[in-house]
Motif scaffolding. Structure first.
Motif, PDB file in Angstrom:
ATOM      1  N   SER A  78       0.829  -1.206   0.000  1.00  0.00           N
ATOM      2  CA  SER A  78       0.000   0.000   0.000  1.00  0.00           C
ATOM      3  C   SER A  78       0.865   1.259   0.000  1.00  0.00           C
ATOM      4  O   SER A  78       0.524   2.263  -0.637  1.00  0.00           O
ATOM      5  N   THR A 113       3.971   1.448  -1.214  1.00  0.00           N
ATOM      6  CA  THR A 113       4.588   1.529  -2.544  1.00  0.00           C
ATOM      7  C   THR A 113       3.636   2.192  -3.532  1.00  0.00           C
ATOM      8  O   THR A 113       4.039   3.004  -4.375  1.00  0.00           O
ATOM      9  N   LYS A 114       2.345   1.866  -3.412  1.00  0.00           N
ATOM     10  CA  LYS A 114       1.336   2.487  -4.274  1.00  0.00           C
ATOM     11  C   LYS A 114       1.249   3.980  -4.012  1.00  0.00           C
ATOM     12  O   LYS A 114       1.176   4.788  -4.953  1.00  0.00           O
ATOM     13  N   THR A 115       1.309   4.382  -2.729  1.00  0.00           N
ATOM     14  CA  THR A 115       1.273   5.802  -2.382  1.00  0.00           C
ATOM     15  C   THR A 115       2.462   6.535  -2.974  1.00  0.00           C
ATOM     16  O   THR A 115       2.328   7.655  -3.493  1.00  0.00           O
ATOM     17  N   ARG A 175       4.158   5.712  -5.662  1.00  0.00           N
ATOM     18  CA  ARG A 175       3.970   5.805  -7.117  1.00  0.00           C
ATOM     19  C   ARG A 175       2.963   6.884  -7.493  1.00  0.00           C
ATOM     20  O   ARG A 175       3.085   7.529  -8.533  1.00  0.00           O
ATOM     21  N   GLN A 176       1.968   7.078  -6.639  1.00  0.00           N
ATOM     22  CA  GLN A 176       0.939   8.079  -6.932  1.00  0.00           C
ATOM     23  C   GLN A 176       1.485   9.503  -6.872  1.00  0.00           C
ATOM     24  O   GLN A 176       0.858  10.425  -7.403  1.00  0.00           O
ATOM     25  N   GLY A 177       2.631   9.700  -6.217  1.00  0.00           N
ATOM     26  CA  GLY A 177       3.221  11.032  -6.137  1.00  0.00           C
ATOM     27  C   GLY A 177       2.392  12.003  -5.321  1.00  0.00           C
ATOM     28  O   GLY A 177       2.294  13.190  -5.662  1.00  0.00           O
ATOM     29  N   ARG A 178       1.787  11.496  -4.246  1.00  0.00           N
ATOM     30  CA  ARG A 178       0.935  12.353  -3.405  1.00  0.00           C
ATOM     31  C   ARG A 178       1.718  13.530  -2.825  1.00  0.00           C
ATOM     32  O   ARG A 178       1.182  14.618  -2.645  1.00  0.00           O
ATOM     33  N   ARG A 233       3.118  19.059   0.631  1.00  0.00           N
ATOM     34  CA  ARG A 233       1.830  18.950  -0.058  1.00  0.00           C
ATOM     35  C   ARG A 233       1.105  20.279   0.037  1.00  0.00           C
ATOM     36  O   ARG A 233       0.976  20.836   1.127  1.00  0.00           O
ATOM     37  N   ASP A 282       1.226   8.715   6.223  1.00  0.00           N
ATOM     38  CA  ASP A 282       2.275   8.119   5.386  1.00  0.00           C
ATOM     39  C   ASP A 282       3.372   9.090   4.958  1.00  0.00           C
ATOM     40  O   ASP A 282       4.297   8.683   4.234  1.00  0.00           O
TER      41      ASP A 282
END
Length: 205
Positions: free
Chosen positions: A57, A59-61, A63-66, A118, A146
């Motif tokens: 989860s 790793t997905k965050t 990749r999303q570049g939040r 952010r 995160d």
């Protein structure tokens, strides 16, 4: 542990670097305590760079570049974040002598930050000290979910890419163990440290 510095004493940057080279680091009882004591744990926390792993989860965050990840742009903001009181942790070990000492190391290029931004605000980050091919992690914080974990992922990627061989976490926590952190005996750690201090790696900004 060794004798504490007396209230009002400063930690000389050169002394601090020598301490790290010998497996020693400073702490304070709390943020309001003017004294600093030196710590040399019997068991040392490290994250083996080759064994680092992040949850799917997270790793997905990543990749999303939040978050906008930056390096070395706001040391004061990061150490403020690491020192601020949070639920379950009303105070930290980051007192004024420690703030000043690491600020001097930052100015000299030995202390570095990884920052998650952010919408123009600092959402989380971490800082640590570099010597040779070692990175000594000091503290991390999150104001958004995160944020500090994402910084840790980017830190490890940078250390791997730039020739570092040791990521020292001082102690292990259940949180860090999820990423592969382990405890190693002092003698083994000192061998790892000696190897890491041979040669140079450039963290960059």
């Amino acid at each position: 542990m060794t004798r504490p510095l007396a209230p009002g004493d400063r930690i000389a940057p050169d002394l601090l670097l020598r301490a790290y080279a010998n497996g020693v680091f400073p702490m304070a009882e709390n943020a309001d305590d003017p004294e600093v004591f030196w710590v040399r744990p019997e068991m040392r926390g490290v994250i083996p760079l080759e064994a680092f792993h992040a949850p799917r989860s997270l790793t997905k965050t990543v990749r999303q570049g939040r978050f906008d990840i930056r390096y070395d742009t706001d040391f004061a903001g990061v150490i403020d974040g690491c020192a601020e009181a949070r639920e379950g942790r009303p105070s930290t070990w980051i007192n004024q002598p420690i703030r000043e000492a690491y600020g001097e190391l930052f100015a000299r290029g030995y202390c570095h930050t990884v920052e998650a931004w952010r919408d123009g605000a600092l959402a989380g980050g971490l800082y640590g000290v570099t010597l040779g091919r070692a990175f000594f992690g000091e503290s991390m914080f999150s104001r958004e979910r995160d944020a500090s974990k994402v910084c840790l992922v980017h830190l490890v990627e940078r250390l791997r890419a730039r020739g570092f061989v040791l990521l020292d976490t001082q102690f292990t926590t259940e949180h860090l163990k999820r990423f592969g952190a382990v405890d190693v005996p002092r003698a083994r750690y000192e061998t790892m440290l000696e190897e890491a201090l041979q040669g140079e790696a450039e963290f960059g900004s």
